[in-house]
Design a protein around this motif. Sequence first.
Motif, PDB file in Angstrom:
ATOM      1  N   PHE B  67      -7.243   7.526  -2.542  1.00 54.14           N
ATOM      2  CA  PHE B  67      -6.638   7.572  -3.709  1.00 54.14           C
ATOM      3  C   PHE B  67      -6.827   6.466  -4.361  1.00 54.14           C
ATOM      4  CE2 PHE B  67      -3.566  11.244  -3.647  1.00 54.14           C
ATOM      5  CZ  PHE B  67      -3.571  11.530  -2.369  1.00 54.14           C
ATOM      6  N   ALA B  68      -7.281   6.354  -5.670  1.00 54.69           N
ATOM      7  CA  ALA B  68      -7.447   5.040  -6.488  1.00 54.69           C
ATOM      8  C   ALA B  68      -6.409   4.232  -6.551  1.00 54.69           C
ATOM      9  CB  ALA B  68      -8.357   5.332  -7.754  1.00 54.69           C
ATOM     10  N   THR B  69      -5.338   4.795  -6.862  1.00 56.38           N
ATOM     11  CA  THR B  69      -4.035   4.197  -7.436  1.00 56.38           C
ATOM     12  C   THR B  69      -3.328   3.556  -6.120  1.00 56.38           C
ATOM     13  OG1 THR B  69      -1.842   4.309  -8.445  1.00 56.38           O
ATOM     14  CG2 THR B  69      -2.388   6.118  -7.140  1.00 56.38           C
ATOM     15  N   VAL B  70      -3.641   4.089  -4.767  1.00 57.05           N
ATOM     16  CA  VAL B  70      -3.073   3.538  -3.609  1.00 57.05           C
ATOM     17  C   VAL B  70      -3.969   2.296  -3.378  1.00 57.05           C
ATOM     18  CG1 VAL B  70      -2.706   3.757  -1.182  1.00 57.05           C
ATOM     19  CG2 VAL B  70      -2.396   5.773  -2.771  1.00 57.05           C
ATOM     20  N   ALA B  71      -5.284   2.277  -3.602  1.00 57.03           N
ATOM     21  CA  ALA B  71      -6.174   1.083  -3.264  1.00 57.03           C
ATOM     22  C   ALA B  71      -5.930   0.089  -4.026  1.00 57.03           C
ATOM     23  CB  ALA B  71      -7.841   1.622  -3.331  1.00 57.03           C
ATOM     24  N   THR B  72      -5.500   0.158  -5.386  1.00 53.82           N
ATOM     25  CA  THR B  72      -5.283  -0.682  -6.199  1.00 53.82           C
ATOM     26  C   THR B  72      -3.981  -1.302  -6.205  1.00 53.82           C
ATOM     27  OG1 THR B  72      -4.733   0.756  -8.053  1.00 53.82           O
ATOM     28  CG2 THR B  72      -7.020  -0.487  -8.075  1.00 53.82           C
ATOM     29  N   HIS B  73      -2.975  -0.635  -5.516  1.00 52.06           N
ATOM     30  CA  HIS B  73      -1.682  -1.069  -5.552  1.00 52.06           C
ATOM     31  C   HIS B  73      -0.897  -1.170  -4.339  1.00 52.06           C
ATOM     32  CE1 HIS B  73      -2.233  -0.047  -9.870  1.00 52.06           C
ATOM     33  NE2 HIS B  73      -1.392  -0.913 -10.181  1.00 52.06           N
ATOM     34  N   SER B  74      -1.769  -0.906  -3.425  1.00 53.94           N
ATOM     35  CA  SER B  74      -1.252  -1.226  -1.879  1.00 53.94           C
ATOM     36  C   SER B  74      -2.187  -1.679  -0.899  1.00 53.94           C
ATOM     37  CB  SER B  74      -0.224   0.187  -1.499  1.00 53.94           C
ATOM     38  OG  SER B  74       0.217  -0.039   0.045  1.00 53.94           O
ATOM     39  N   SER B  75      -1.747  -1.842   0.074  1.00 53.74           N
ATOM     40  CA  SER B  75      -2.496  -2.424   1.311  1.00 53.74           C
ATOM     41  C   SER B  75      -2.212  -2.214   2.726  1.00 53.74           C
ATOM     42  CB  SER B  75      -3.048  -4.112   1.224  1.00 53.74           C
ATOM     43  OG  SER B  75      -1.660  -4.635   1.042  1.00 53.74           O
ATOM     44  N   THR B  76      -2.864  -2.263   3.597  1.00 51.83           N
ATOM     45  CA  THR B  76      -2.209  -2.211   5.037  1.00 51.83           C
ATOM     46  C   THR B  76      -1.410  -3.203   5.395  1.00 51.83           C
ATOM     47  OG1 THR B  76      -4.201  -3.350   5.969  1.00 51.83           O
ATOM     48  CG2 THR B  76      -4.219  -0.961   5.943  1.00 51.83           C
ATOM     49  N   THR B  77      -1.459  -4.458   4.913  1.00 55.23           N
ATOM     50  CA  THR B  77      -0.552  -5.444   4.819  1.00 55.23           C
ATOM     51  C   THR B  77       0.751  -5.615   4.158  1.00 55.23           C
ATOM     52  OG1 THR B  77      -1.566  -7.004   3.172  1.00 55.23           O
ATOM     53  CG2 THR B  77      -2.385  -7.212   5.632  1.00 55.23           C
ATOM     54  N   THR B  78       0.779  -4.667   3.364  1.00 51.26           N
ATOM     55  CA  THR B  78       2.065  -4.411   2.206  1.00 51.26           C
ATOM     56  C   THR B  78       3.022  -4.221   3.256  1.00 51.26           C
ATOM     57  OG1 THR B  78       0.530  -4.103   0.166  1.00 51.26           O
ATOM     58  CG2 THR B  78       3.096  -3.406   0.294  1.00 51.26           C
ATOM     59  N   PRO B  79       4.224  -4.718   3.590  1.00 51.62           N
ATOM     60  CA  PRO B  79       5.163  -3.922   4.478  1.00 51.62           C
ATOM     61  C   PRO B  79       5.594  -2.674   3.979  1.00 51.62           C
ATOM     62  CG  PRO B  79       5.698  -6.240   3.546  1.00 51.62           C
ATOM     63  CD  PRO B  79       4.607  -5.764   2.709  1.00 51.62           C
ATOM     64  N   GLY B  80       5.950  -2.029   5.005  1.00 50.78           N
ATOM     65  CA  GLY B  80       6.106  -0.476   4.945  1.00 50.78           C
ATOM     66  C   GLY B  80       7.452  -0.202   4.111  1.00 50.78           C
ATOM     67  N   PHE B  81       8.438  -1.036   3.840  1.00 51.95           N
ATOM     68  CA  PHE B  81       9.473  -0.908   3.163  1.00 51.95           C
ATOM     69  C   PHE B  81       9.128  -0.996   1.576  1.00 51.95           C
ATOM     70  CE2 PHE B  81      13.170  -3.378   0.700  1.00 51.95           C
ATOM     71  CZ  PHE B  81      13.938  -2.615   1.021  1.00 51.95           C
ATOM     72  N   TYR B  82       8.040  -1.825   1.439  1.00 55.41           N
ATOM     73  CA  TYR B  82       7.523  -1.969  -0.079  1.00 55.41           C
ATOM     74  C   TYR B  82       6.534  -0.840  -0.556  1.00 55.41           C
ATOM     75  CZ  TYR B  82      10.384  -6.090  -0.281  1.00 55.41           C
ATOM     76  OH  TYR B  82      11.458  -6.951  -0.244  1.00 55.41           O
ATOM     77  N   LYS B  83       5.987  -0.222   0.718  1.00 57.01           N
ATOM     78  CA  LYS B  83       4.845   0.785   0.313  1.00 57.01           C
ATOM     79  C   LYS B  83       5.304   1.767  -0.615  1.00 57.01           C
ATOM     80  CE  LYS B  83       1.547  -0.114   4.072  1.00 57.01           C
ATOM     81  NZ  LYS B  83       1.250   0.213   5.515  1.00 57.01           N
ATOM     82  N   GLY B  84       6.497   2.018  -0.032  1.00 57.21           N
ATOM     83  CA  GLY B  84       7.454   3.400  -0.902  1.00 57.21           C
ATOM     84  C   GLY B  84       7.611   2.996  -2.193  1.00 57.21           C
ATOM     85  N   ALA B  85       7.849   1.906  -2.458  1.00 62.36           N
ATOM     86  CA  ALA B  85       8.101   1.260  -4.011  1.00 62.36           C
ATOM     87  C   ALA B  85       6.891   1.106  -4.767  1.00 62.36           C
ATOM     88  CB  ALA B  85       9.138   0.047  -4.069  1.00 62.36           C
ATOM     89  N   ALA B  86       5.737   0.824  -4.141  1.00 55.09           N
ATOM     90  CA  ALA B  86       4.498   0.617  -4.809  1.00 55.09           C
ATOM     91  C   ALA B  86       4.205   1.837  -5.549  1.00 55.09           C
ATOM     92  CB  ALA B  86       3.415   0.110  -3.487  1.00 55.09           C
ATOM     93  N   VAL B  87       4.771   3.114  -5.403  1.00 58.23           N
ATOM     94  CA  VAL B  87       4.118   4.080  -6.184  1.00 58.23           C
ATOM     95  C   VAL B  87       4.458   3.872  -7.539  1.00 58.23           C
ATOM     96  CG1 VAL B  87       4.578   6.556  -6.684  1.00 58.23           C
ATOM     97  CG2 VAL B  87       4.806   5.822  -4.209  1.00 58.23           C
TER      98      VAL B  87
END
Lengths: 94, 714
Positions: B67-87
């Motif tokens: 997903f292009a938007t996931v690639a540009t706004h998240s990463s594997t190093t982004t903490p899980g807690f914040y991955k949900g809010a990265a949407v």
Amino acid sequence: MEDALAALLIFVVLAVAVALVTQPLRRDRVERLATREQLRREELEAAKEAKYREIRDAEMDYRTGKLSEGDFRALDRQLRGEAVEILRELDRLP
Amino acid sequence: MPILGRACLILALVACAYGIGAALYGARAGRREWADSGRRAVYAVALLLTVAFAVLELAFLRSDFSFATVATHSSTTTPGFYKGAAVWSSQEGSLLLWAWLLALWSSLVLFLTRHRMRDVAPYAAAVLLGFGAFFIGLLVFAASPFHVLAQAPAEGNGLNPLLRHPSMMIHPPMLYSGYTLFTVPFAFAVGALLARRVDAEWIRSTRRFALAAWFLLGIGILLGARWSYSELGWGGYWAWDPVENASLMPWLTGTAFLHSVMIQEKRGMLKVWNVSLVLATGVLAILGTFLVRSGILDSIHAFGASTLGKPFVAFIALLALGSVVLVVSRRELLRSEARLDSFLSREAMFLGNNLVLVGLCFVVFWGTFFPLISEALTGEKASVGPPWFDRYTVPLALMLVLLSGIGPVIAWRRATPANARRNFLVPVACALVCTAVLLPFGVATKPLSLAMFALAAFVLGTVGQELVRGVRARRAMASESAPVAAVQLVRRNRRRWGGYTIHVGMAVLFVGVAASSTFQHVRDAALVPGQTQRVDGYDVHYVRSFARVADDPDKTGAIMTLGAVLDVSKDGRHVGTLQPARNYYPGSPEDGPVGQFVSGDATSEIGLRAGLRKDFWVAMQPDNVWLQRAIAKANRRDPAKAPLWLAGIAIGYIKQPPPASFRIIASPLVTWIWLGGFIVIGGGLIALWPAPDPARRRVTATLRARVAQELGRA
């Protein structure tokens, strides 16, 4: 495999959405939205509730010293008269 | 699963189009089954968008970089807690959140009002679906969150570190809930005008939703201020930034509406004003979204330039023009049923409060759009800063606090001078005592702040007096104990007492704003360990530096932290220890084997000692030249040992720290802002708490009477 699952899910979601939206159209009887009398009744019921609230507020204003006794008596008489008119009109509706 | 998300969006758009047609046909032809089908189309849109949102949320949680938007706004190093809010940190995800919340709130409102307003509700459903169609159209045609990359990268760009703050998890959903809920009274107002039914019923049916919108938007604004204070590293909570202003404008007009609506409910007055206010609030809610999404004005909060400006402008123009045409064409129906009896009445005070709130909104609007206005007129983009805003908003805020004190103690229709004297004696005495107490502390040098403190005391006096008199009146009527009488007083009129509590909260909040902005002490200093800086009578001593590598206690994903341990004391007495720091986040591999770990964004981690009387706030910035030199040197070494060289930089910083820049701020009463905010939230909850349905209450009373009668017969 994932594509087949996605296709199945799309079908399920579509079926639920269609069933949801068309349910009222599958009723046997046709209903009118609302008659003029029903609308007028709703309007008068709302006016009655507002008037009752106004009467209660005036009483509270009097009890907490915002209105003098003379002003309160005059206002209360006027508001109750207006409420009676609303009730009369409600009773006149078929 | 992107295809499932895309299909749901397309089906939702089709459902919107169908629902608009069905609802309008049902309303025009008086066919209930079609109106119901149109309403259910809103539920279907909510269902489809829930699935779409779940697909995107799952992609973020699974770090699916196809997903292009996931690639540009998240990463594997982004903490899980914040991955949900990265949407919702992305343009597309944020628009999807908007549309989803709109569909959810619209469904709830239309479900709750399904047996009422049967002539107005179908039009309202069509308007709400129109809003939905616009946002879903953007998602389908201009900013798809389900765009798939031909080749998924191994790692994403990561979430902007500034957004890795707990309040950012709930700030956007709160703001968007406020914005979307404000479209509900807008839709019902349009419906009432189209159905030519402009009595108080549509207001009664939707007032609670306007209040919920005001409440949630207010929480969103407060969380944004808290985030700014504790994350942005400039030491303030409000900067008159365009995006902050965008959320404030509908909140101000919404506040005005919630007051003036009482006059229409009670007296049948101000119909044009109320309908205009609610329409303006709806348009301003969309304008707020436009300001964040379009990047048309420079803001630290906005998400950069985008192509969404033109469709938004066209949509806002349509809403504004349509609203004006509708109000003008129905002006005969909107005639007032009564006249203002006296300027010494609660109606007049509400009117004054409305004018001040709308004036505030106009000032904020003018200041926010001044860069565009100046560019259109002179060709140059000029902007206005906080001093310009303060010049106009401070006097208006003072008037607002004054009116919020007068309103509760003045009678409806007409107050006599004798009553006014009796009711204002205690509150005025409170204001005078407050002034007298503060004068010896040098507050007189800041007359506007002194006025705010006195007016806040006046508000507390009026509400306190109301409470005492109300309790006394109830005790006289029902022989209750004082605490029971107080609870019953609030229970019997939650709307009034919720409002009074909000007035108290706002007064406390304004005291915090006035004190912290006027009596703040700021020092910028470069210090090395062992040095001391004096601020507002406090000694801030730089004890030692510290550094951390791959040790991230706040779980924000920072790779390295450089900080300082500061000892704060007054007259030799230890007050507290602060540890401001700077967090460094991963960047691009192009920045070298060591540089890549820390070349991304950097954020300030504030050292804060908050208290009821004073906040001590410190931000620090390590010497960047020193850091860049150290990284450049480490980059030239063996890349296989890059983590070791990074640890070496940290050890070097602990042993021989270069001078660090500090911003030290001592602000009085900042905590009062958050405390006032909590009181406002409490008041909002009191006002929102559902009262027993009058119809149900009547039935219960009748049944009770029957029980009593039948028991008596037995």
